[in-house]
Structures are given as structure tokens and as C-alpha cells.
Write an enzyme that holds these catalytic residues in place. Structure first.
Site, PDB file in Angstrom:
ATOM      1  N   GLU A 100       0.828  -1.208   0.000  1.00  0.00           N
ATOM      2  CA  GLU A 100       0.000   0.000   0.000  1.00  0.00           C
ATOM      3  C   GLU A 100       0.864   1.260   0.000  1.00  0.00           C
ATOM      4  OE1 GLU A 100      -3.816  -0.699   2.471  1.00  0.00           O
ATOM      5  OE2 GLU A 100      -2.433  -2.274   3.053  1.00  0.00           O
ATOM      6  N   ARG A 158     -10.542   2.788  11.650  1.00  0.00           N
ATOM      7  CA  ARG A 158     -11.769   2.560  10.859  1.00  0.00           C
ATOM      8  C   ARG A 158     -12.141   1.089  10.976  1.00  0.00           C
ATOM      9  NH1 ARG A 158     -10.502   2.545   5.253  1.00  0.00           N
ATOM     10  NH2 ARG A 158     -11.199   0.398   5.188  1.00  0.00           N
ATOM     11  N   TYR A 202     -14.517  -4.464  -6.074  1.00  0.00           N
ATOM     12  CA  TYR A 202     -13.423  -3.898  -5.279  1.00  0.00           C
ATOM     13  C   TYR A 202     -12.333  -3.280  -6.132  1.00  0.00           C
ATOM     14  CZ  TYR A 202     -16.368  -6.438  -2.321  1.00  0.00           C
ATOM     15  OH  TYR A 202     -17.505  -6.880  -1.720  1.00  0.00           O
ATOM     16  N   GLY A 225      -6.706   5.047   5.308  1.00  0.00           N
ATOM     17  CA  GLY A 225      -6.218   6.019   4.330  1.00  0.00           C
ATOM     18  C   GLY A 225      -6.603   7.450   4.679  1.00  0.00           C
ATOM     19  N   ASP A 271     -14.470  -1.968   9.508  1.00  0.00           N
ATOM     20  CA  ASP A 271     -15.270  -2.366   8.348  1.00  0.00           C
ATOM     21  C   ASP A 271     -16.296  -3.410   8.770  1.00  0.00           C
ATOM     22  OD1 ASP A 271     -13.745  -0.665   6.832  1.00  0.00           O
ATOM     23  OD2 ASP A 271     -12.466  -2.225   5.978  1.00  0.00           O
ATOM     24  N   ASN A 284      -8.971  -1.204  10.822  1.00  0.00           N
ATOM     25  CA  ASN A 284      -7.765  -0.624  10.217  1.00  0.00           C
ATOM     26  C   ASN A 284      -7.211   0.420  11.161  1.00  0.00           C
ATOM     27  OD1 ASN A 284      -8.044  -1.742   7.298  1.00  0.00           O
ATOM     28  ND2 ASN A 284     -10.067  -0.976   7.842  1.00  0.00           N
ATOM     29  N   GLU A 298     -13.187  -6.363   9.953  1.00  0.00           N
ATOM     30  CA  GLU A 298     -11.806  -6.050  10.335  1.00  0.00           C
ATOM     31  C   GLU A 298     -11.731  -4.619  10.845  1.00  0.00           C
ATOM     32  OE1 GLU A 298      -8.955  -5.007   7.514  1.00  0.00           O
ATOM     33  OE2 GLU A 298     -10.359  -3.906   6.266  1.00  0.00           O
ATOM     34  N   SER A 310      -6.708  -3.206   1.502  1.00  0.00           N
ATOM     35  CA  SER A 310      -7.116  -2.779   0.159  1.00  0.00           C
ATOM     36  C   SER A 310      -7.608  -3.928  -0.714  1.00  0.00           C
ATOM     37  CB  SER A 310      -5.965  -2.070  -0.558  1.00  0.00           C
ATOM     38  OG  SER A 310      -5.590  -0.921   0.169  1.00  0.00           O
TER      39      SER A 310
HETATM   40  N1  LIG Z   1     -17.320 -12.263   4.614  1.00  0.00           N
HETATM   41  C1  LIG Z   1     -17.555 -11.356   3.666  1.00  0.00           C
HETATM   42  N2  LIG Z   1     -18.767 -11.282   3.068  1.00  0.00           N
HETATM   43  C2  LIG Z   1     -19.009 -10.365   2.106  1.00  0.00           C
HETATM   44  N3  LIG Z   1     -18.120  -9.476   1.658  1.00  0.00           N
HETATM   45  C3  LIG Z   1     -16.890  -9.495   2.202  1.00  0.00           C
HETATM   46  C4  LIG Z   1     -16.538 -10.429   3.235  1.00  0.00           C
HETATM   47  N4  LIG Z   1     -15.253 -10.217   3.564  1.00  0.00           N
HETATM   48  C5  LIG Z   1     -14.816  -9.206   2.794  1.00  0.00           C
HETATM   49  N5  LIG Z   1     -15.784  -8.765   1.976  1.00  0.00           N
HETATM   50  C6  LIG Z   1     -15.682  -7.648   1.025  1.00  0.00           C
HETATM   51  O1  LIG Z   1     -14.317  -7.392   0.745  1.00  0.00           O
HETATM   52  C7  LIG Z   1     -13.950  -6.082   1.234  1.00  0.00           C
HETATM   53  C8  LIG Z   1     -12.553  -6.131   1.844  1.00  0.00           C
HETATM   54  O2  LIG Z   1     -12.548  -7.026   2.941  1.00  0.00           O
HETATM   55  P1  LIG Z   1     -11.870  -6.681   4.327  1.00  0.00           P
HETATM   56  O3  LIG Z   1     -12.059  -7.851   5.222  1.00  0.00           O
HETATM   57  O4  LIG Z   1     -12.365  -5.370   4.818  1.00  0.00           O
HETATM   58  O5  LIG Z   1     -10.313  -6.621   3.947  1.00  0.00           O
HETATM   59  P2  LIG Z   1      -9.347  -5.431   3.478  1.00  0.00           P
HETATM   60  O6  LIG Z   1     -10.138  -4.184   3.448  1.00  0.00           O
HETATM   61  O7  LIG Z   1      -8.277  -5.435   4.489  1.00  0.00           O
HETATM   62  O8  LIG Z   1      -8.837  -5.841   2.140  1.00  0.00           O
HETATM   63  C9  LIG Z   1     -15.020  -5.730   2.253  1.00  0.00           C
HETATM   64  O9  LIG Z   1     -15.172  -4.336   2.372  1.00  0.00           O
HETATM   65  C10 LIG Z   1     -16.241  -6.404   1.683  1.00  0.00           C
HETATM   66  O10 LIG Z   1     -16.808  -5.602   0.672  1.00  0.00           O
HETATM   67 MG   LIG Z   2     -11.497  -3.469   4.756  1.00  0.00          MG
END
Ligand SMILES: Nc1ncnc2c1ncn2[C@@H]1O[C@H](COP(=O)(O)OP(=O)(O)O)[C@@H](O)[C@H]1O
Ligand SMILES: [Mg+2]
Length: 312
Positions: free
Chosen positions: A14, A260, A221, A281, A262, A277, A275, A150
Site C-alpha cells: 500500500e 476505521r 473492489y 487512508g 469495516d 484498520n 476487520e 485494500s
Molecule cells: N465475509 C464477507 N462477506 C461479504 N463481503 C466481504 C466479506 N469479507 C470481505 N468482503 C468484502 O471485501 C472487502 C474487503 O474485505 P476486508 O475484510 O475489509 O479486507 P481489506 O479491506 O483489508 O482488504 C469488504 O469491504 C467487503 O466488501
Molecule cells: Mg477493509
């Protein structure tokens, strides 16, 4: 006026986002009247800090050493105050599996999951357990590296046939992966900012995929394929519950200053923490600055408050 060293860049995946966060923080600190020097974090970090002799370090690093507590530990050793969470909270938050285990133990909701290491996979035949995992989680299954941000290395396995490639992809980012139950619903981010009277949750940001991407999880994403709405259109009760959950997660991990969290809001109205953070950002498209703005806290004010908390 305070002499501030802004730590940015580094070797993490990142790095690019961090350079942008750092540049924006430098501008804000300059406008606030501080003396600002920036350091692109590398092997010369300690001599550079010693030469600059700042009063405080503003850590604008994302992912890797900057967010997992490694840089924070060095700053502790140097006795230099720094922004944001400490070593322990960063370590807990950067490790999604550790976060989820703490959440479970505290009775806070997070999607059901299993996790194993590359060693378990290669040397203990953990692959043989995939059938049992799939039965308990049901497809689609979200496969992610334990420590990354990310959306890097995250894949959605729709069927058993997708699992091996998803695992290989996740293992290319981290030696530990997690397989998580997919929550279909809304994607929410709750930023927390500490005030003089304690941590407060800011207005919620919702990530909305473009209609054509709705069933194409990966496309959702990709940068620019998602629109962000703040404050999220939620009723008051749900907003409060999501904010409470974010504050509980923040406290559980021992975060400091800001963070933050999520979340996913399932179709049946159930909230889940994905998770946290510890250093979200700070770019002009990032979610924490958007949330602060919606609360009437402009970017300079946000940066000023984060700095002030570090000096307290
Ligand atoms: N169990 C889940 N069910 C549905 N969507 C998910 C799930 N885990 C992750 N996502 C999607 O992927 C995105 C990134 O996942 P996250 O766990 O926040 O990891 P990071 O942001 O560190 O890459 C989330 O914001 C969500 O949109
Ligand atoms: Mg996330």
C-alpha cells in the site's frame, strides 16, 4: 508550532496510498503552522529520525511494517511520541484472524471462519479438510490473507473448484489465510476519532457497487468501480448499532487516536465486523476524511486533532 516528521511510503503493497496520505498530511500540517519534514520509511529510518529530532512522528503508513506495530515499536524505543494506535493494537488489528478471535471471545459478531497456515496446507494436508470447511461455511466462501489491506488477495470462491486457486492467491500475500462465510448485504465503514471526552464514531460510509457489478464480487473492489455514500442511508437504530459495534471493536483492540472498522450489514439486518484498520487512508478519496467531513471536521482539523492526541 511543533516539529513533526511525517512517516510515509515504506515497502508495503500500500506504498502508493501511503505516499498520497503522507503528502496530504504534510500540506495540512504546514497550513496548521507546524514545521514538517517527511521520511520515506526504509533502512535509514532511525538515523533520519535522529538527525531531524522531531517532537512527534505522524505515521501515515498503510499495511506491512507501518501498520502492524513494527514501526511503532521502533518509535517506542526512540522514545518518540507518534500518532495513532500503539504496538499491541496495531498487531491485533493488522491480523484479521487475531481480530476475529478477540471479537468471538468478546461476544461481538464476525462472520464464521476457519483459518490455517501455509505450513498446515503443505505439510499437514489441510487441503483434505476443505470439504468439511465448505460444508460448515457454504458457498460462496470468502478467502483472504490474514494480514493485508485494500482487498489485496481477497477472492470469492463460488464452488469447491474455485477454492485451490483462491487459496494460492491468498497465500501469495500471507502465510496465514482465512476462509470466511460470505455475508450478502451492505458494505459499511465506521471511522472512530478520539475527542477530549473519549472515542466517538463518525457518520457511516457505505460502499455501493455499480449495478452491473453487483454479482461480480471482484469487480466491486476495483478502484473506481464503487461509489461511496456518507452518511449511509440507514435508520437511526441501525446507525447507532453499527457505531456501537465499531466503538466496541476499537476498545477491544486497544486502538488509540483514530481507526476505521469495516462491517457488513446482512440482508436480515444482522451486523458483522470484518476487520479494523488502525491507520486508514488519509487521501482525498479515503473514507475517514469523508466521514470526518460529514461530521463537520475538515481535513486540517482532522490532522490537527490526530497530532494533538499523540502529544497528550
Ligand atoms: N465475509 C464477507 N462477506 C461479504 N463481503 C466481504 C466479506 N469479507 C470481505 N468482503 C468484502 O471485501 C472487502 C474487503 O474485505 P476486508 O475484510 O475489509 O479486507 P481489506 O479491506 O483489508 O482488504 C469488504 O469491504 C467487503 O466488501
Ligand atoms: Mg477493509
Amino acid at each position: 508550532m511543533t516539529r513533526v516528521a511525517v512517516l510515509k511510503g515504506g515497502r508495503s503493497l500500500e506504498r502508493g496510498v501511503s505516499l498520497r496520505s503522507g503528502a496530504r498530511v504534510e500540506d495540512a500540517l504546514g497550513r496548521l503552522g507546524h514545521e514538517v519534514e517527511s521520511i520515506d520509511v526504509g533502512p535509514d529510518l532511525i538515523p533520519r529520525l535522529e538527525a531531524l529530532a522531531p517532537e512527534v512522528a505522524f505515521v501515515a503508513l498503510h499495511g506491512g511494517d507501518g501498520e502492524d506495530g513494527t514501526v511503532q515499536e521502533l518509535l517506542e524505543i526512540l522514545g518518540l511520541p507518534y500518532t495513532g494506535s500503539g504496538v499491541l493494537a496495531c498487531g491485533r488489528a493488522m491480523d484479521k484472524v487475531a481480530t476475529k478471535q478477540l471479537l468471538l471471545e468478546a461476544g461481538l459478531p464476525t462472520p464464521p471462519f476457519f483459518s490455517f497456515t501455509e505450513t498446515a496446507f503443505r505439510e499437514l494436508g489441510a487441503g483434505e479438510a476443505l470439504g468439511a470447511i465448505a460444508e460448515r461455511l457454504e458457498f460462496p466462501i470468502v478467502v483472504k490473507p490474514s494480514s493485508q489491506g485494500s482487498a489485496l488477495g481477497i477472492n470469492f470462491a463460488r464452488t469447491a473448484a474455485d477454492l485451490p486457486a483462491a487459496l494460492v492467491a491468498a497465500f501469495s500475500y500471507d502465510g496465514r489465510v482465512l476462509l470466511e462465510r460470505h455475508v450478502s448485504g451492505r458494505d459499511l465503514a465506521v471511522s472512530v476519532l478520539e475527542r477530549s471526552d473519549g472515542p466517538r464514531a463518525l457518520p457511516i460510509v457505505e460502499a455501493l457497487p455499480h449495478a452491473e457489478d453487483f454479482y461480480d464480487f471482484e469487480a466491486r473492489y476495483e478502484i473506481g468501480r464503487t461509489a461511496f455514500v456518507c452518511p449511509a442511508q440507514l435508520d437511526e437504530g441501525m446507525t447507532e448499532r453499527a457505531q456501537e459495534l465499531a466503538l466496541s471493536t476499537y476498545a477491544l483492540l486497544g486502538c488509540r487516536g483514530f481507526a476505521r472498522v469495516d462491517l457488513m450489514l446482512g440482508e436480515d439486518g444482522e451486523l458483522f465486523v470484518l476487520e479494523a484498520n488502525p491507520i486508514p487512508g488519509l487521501t482525498d478519496t479515503s473514507l475517514l476524511p469523508q466521514a470526518a467531513d460529514a461530521a463537520g471536521i475538515g481535513f486540517d482539523d482532522l490532522v490537527g486533532r490526530i497530532l494533538e492526541l499523540a502529544l497528550r
